[in-house]
Scaffold this motif. Structure first.
Motif, PDB file in Angstrom:
ATOM      1  N   ILE A  55       0.847  -1.150   0.021  1.00 10.78           N
ATOM      2  CA  ILE A  55      -0.105   0.008   0.095  1.00 10.78           C
ATOM      3  C   ILE A  55       0.984   1.245   0.061  1.00 10.78           C
ATOM      4  CG2 ILE A  55      -0.274   0.435   2.371  1.00 10.78           C
ATOM      5  CD1 ILE A  55      -3.048   0.686  -0.104  1.00 10.78           C
ATOM      6  N   GLU A  56       2.177   0.910   0.618  1.00 14.13           N
ATOM      7  CA  GLU A  56       2.901   2.169   0.438  1.00 14.13           C
ATOM      8  C   GLU A  56       4.336   2.108   0.743  1.00 14.13           C
ATOM      9  OE1 GLU A  56       2.918   4.782   3.890  1.00 14.13           O
ATOM     10  OE2 GLU A  56       1.295   3.654   4.942  1.00 14.13           O
ATOM     11  N   ASN A  57       5.075   2.797   0.117  1.00 10.95           N
ATOM     12  CA  ASN A  57       6.726   2.493   0.156  1.00 10.95           C
ATOM     13  C   ASN A  57       7.386   3.853   0.723  1.00 10.95           C
ATOM     14  OD1 ASN A  57       9.514   3.062  -1.438  1.00 10.95           O
ATOM     15  ND2 ASN A  57       9.365   0.889  -0.751  1.00 10.95           N
ATOM     16  N   GLU A  80      -1.262  -5.503   9.262  1.00 14.17           N
ATOM     17  CA  GLU A  80      -0.360  -4.921   8.396  1.00 14.17           C
ATOM     18  C   GLU A  80       1.088  -5.583   8.614  1.00 14.17           C
ATOM     19  OE1 GLU A  80      -0.047  -0.990   9.552  1.00 14.17           O
ATOM     20  OE2 GLU A  80       0.446  -1.086  11.402  1.00 14.17           O
ATOM     21  N   VAL A  81       2.170  -5.525   7.618  1.00 14.95           N
ATOM     22  CA  VAL A  81       3.347  -5.780   7.841  1.00 14.95           C
ATOM     23  C   VAL A  81       4.393  -4.821   7.244  1.00 14.95           C
ATOM     24  CG1 VAL A  81       5.091  -7.415   6.826  1.00 14.95           C
ATOM     25  CG2 VAL A  81       2.982  -8.261   7.531  1.00 14.95           C
ATOM     26  N   TYR A  82       5.346  -4.403   7.924  1.00 12.23           N
ATOM     27  CA  TYR A  82       6.441  -3.434   7.187  1.00 12.23           C
ATOM     28  C   TYR A  82       7.557  -4.559   7.030  1.00 12.23           C
ATOM     29  CZ  TYR A  82       3.936   0.829   8.600  1.00 12.23           C
ATOM     30  OH  TYR A  82       2.998   1.894   8.611  1.00 12.23           O
ATOM     31  N   GLN A 112      15.782   2.098  -7.254  1.00 10.85           N
ATOM     32  CA  GLN A 112      16.404   2.222  -5.886  1.00 10.85           C
ATOM     33  C   GLN A 112      17.828   1.617  -5.607  1.00 10.85           C
ATOM     34  OE1 GLN A 112      13.168  -0.267  -3.888  1.00 10.85           O
ATOM     35  NE2 GLN A 112      11.854   1.261  -3.670  1.00 10.85           N
ATOM     36  N   CYS A 113      18.198   1.261  -6.934  1.00  9.60           N
ATOM     37  CA  CYS A 113      19.539   0.643  -6.790  1.00  9.60           C
ATOM     38  C   CYS A 113      20.553   1.396  -7.729  1.00  9.60           C
ATOM     39  CB  CYS A 113      19.615  -0.589  -7.186  1.00  9.60           C
ATOM     40  SG  CYS A 113      18.864  -1.718  -6.052  1.00  9.60           S
ATOM     41  N   ILE A 114      19.961   2.681  -8.036  1.00 13.10           N
ATOM     42  CA  ILE A 114      20.726   3.450  -9.421  1.00 13.10           C
ATOM     43  C   ILE A 114      22.105   4.033  -9.098  1.00 13.10           C
ATOM     44  CG2 ILE A 114      19.772   5.981  -8.479  1.00 13.10           C
ATOM     45  CD1 ILE A 114      19.752   4.332 -12.146  1.00 13.10           C
ATOM     46  N   ASN A 173      14.912   1.950   3.672  1.00 12.15           N
ATOM     47  CA  ASN A 173      13.474   1.569   2.646  1.00 12.15           C
ATOM     48  C   ASN A 173      12.714   0.531   3.064  1.00 12.15           C
ATOM     49  OD1 ASN A 173      11.736   1.941   0.480  1.00 12.15           O
ATOM     50  ND2 ASN A 173      12.892   0.973  -1.112  1.00 12.15           N
ATOM     51  N   PHE A 174      11.335   0.968   3.466  1.00 12.62           N
ATOM     52  CA  PHE A 174      10.423  -0.142   3.919  1.00 12.62           C
ATOM     53  C   PHE A 174       9.266   0.092   2.924  1.00 12.62           C
ATOM     54  CE2 PHE A 174      13.070   0.726   7.442  1.00 12.62           C
ATOM     55  CZ  PHE A 174      13.031  -0.575   8.321  1.00 12.62           C
ATOM     56  N   THR A 175       8.625  -1.220   2.872  1.00  7.54           N
ATOM     57  CA  THR A 175       7.237  -1.098   2.296  1.00  7.54           C
ATOM     58  C   THR A 175       6.175  -1.815   3.187  1.00  7.54           C
ATOM     59  OG1 THR A 175       7.930  -1.693  -0.018  1.00  7.54           O
ATOM     60  CG2 THR A 175       5.891  -2.213   0.409  1.00  7.54           C
TER      61      THR A 175
END
Length: 277
Positions: A55-57, A80-82, A112-114, A173-175
């Motif tokens: 649902i969000e990052n 929910e899970v992070y 994200q790995c740029i 970074n979390f989703t």
């Protein structure tokens, strides 16, 4: 007891399956779906018991179309899970970095790995629909000139070797993933978080009144997201997440905001995920 059937977007060893394992444990049957809408259809058709849906990052922000799916399919949030998004470079066992010509992954994972990728401008970047699918393709086609950017679960499942660990630019970074059921009113013991959806009256201060009611009852507003109401100019759906310690105060706040809202929907009451790692 029958194993839980959990629908995920993507294939096995994707981040969605990793989130499902984190919430339910690994003794589940994951159902691979090609899209988020497909996961909802699978649940609606009784082919799954639950859906795990991002649902969000913390970098990319909210996945707005998924809010629409929550309402359209009348899904109930039960948890929910992070998940920490840790990205690794993986290849067939024995492949050396010097042999690599192609890097495959989902476009968001690539972005994200740029910083890492920019160090090797000679590499050909190939976008795919799923991080784990890239790992599977390398295994299935025995590609010795291609690496995937994916999670550790994918490397383990598809027999690949991690040649560079943690190549994501942002290590924090979390989703956030929602655990969804078709059964409204799921019995969650001692919930302390809820997700709501509503519109407000077209009057000055309507939204402020709702927010003030939460504040007056010591209910914490942890997120607010607005989306235009389809076909209605200057009208918006508000999606909010709230948290509380006093259940009675929370219930009273809900009863009071009803007078200032339209199309109010309680999307789910659940236990706040404190294990963010």
């Amino acid at each position: 007891m029958d194993r839980k059937r959990v629908a995920i977007q993507g294939i096995k060893a994707s981040f969605h399956e990793e989130a499902a394992f984190k919430f339910f444990g690994e003794d589940i049957d994951t159902i691979e779906c090609s899209s988020f809408k497909k996961t909802c259809e699978v649940l609606k058709n009784k082919e799954a018991d639950f859906v795990v849906m991002a649902i969000e990052n913390s970098i990319a922000g909210s996945l707005l179309p998924n809010y629409t799916l929550l309402r359209d399919y009348h899904l109930c949030i039960i948890g929910e899970v992070y998940l920490s998004i840790q990205l690794h470079l993986m290849a067939l066992p024995g492949v050396k970095f010097e042999q690599i010509k192609n890097v495959e992954s989902h476009p968001i994972a690539i972005r994200q790995c740029i910083d890492f990728i920019d160090e090797y401008p000679h590499l050909n970047i190939v976008e795919s629909s799923d991080t784990a699918a890239c790992a599977k393709r390398i295994r299935d086609e025995q590609l010795t000139d291609t690496v995937a950017i994916a999670n550790q679960l994918a490397a383990k499942l598809y027999g690949l070797e991690i040649i560079e660990r943690r190549i994501e630019s942002n290590k924090k970074n979390f989703t956030r993933f929602l655990i969804l059921s078709e059964h409204i009113g799921w019995d969650i013991p001692s919930p302390n978080k809820a997700s709501l959806s509503f519109e407000t009256n077209d009057e000055v201060g309507s939204l402020a009144k709702v927010l003030n009611i939460f504040a007056e009852h010591n209910v914490n507003l942890s997120k607010i997201q607005s989306m235009p109401v389809l076909g209605k100019r200057n009208e918006y759906n508000f999606y909010v997440d709230i948290e509380w310690k006093d259940t009675a105060a929370y219930k009273e706040a809900l009863s009071k905001i009803l007078r200032y809202t339209i199309n109010f929907t309680l999307l789910g009451e659940y236990i706040k995920n404190e294990n963010v790692k």
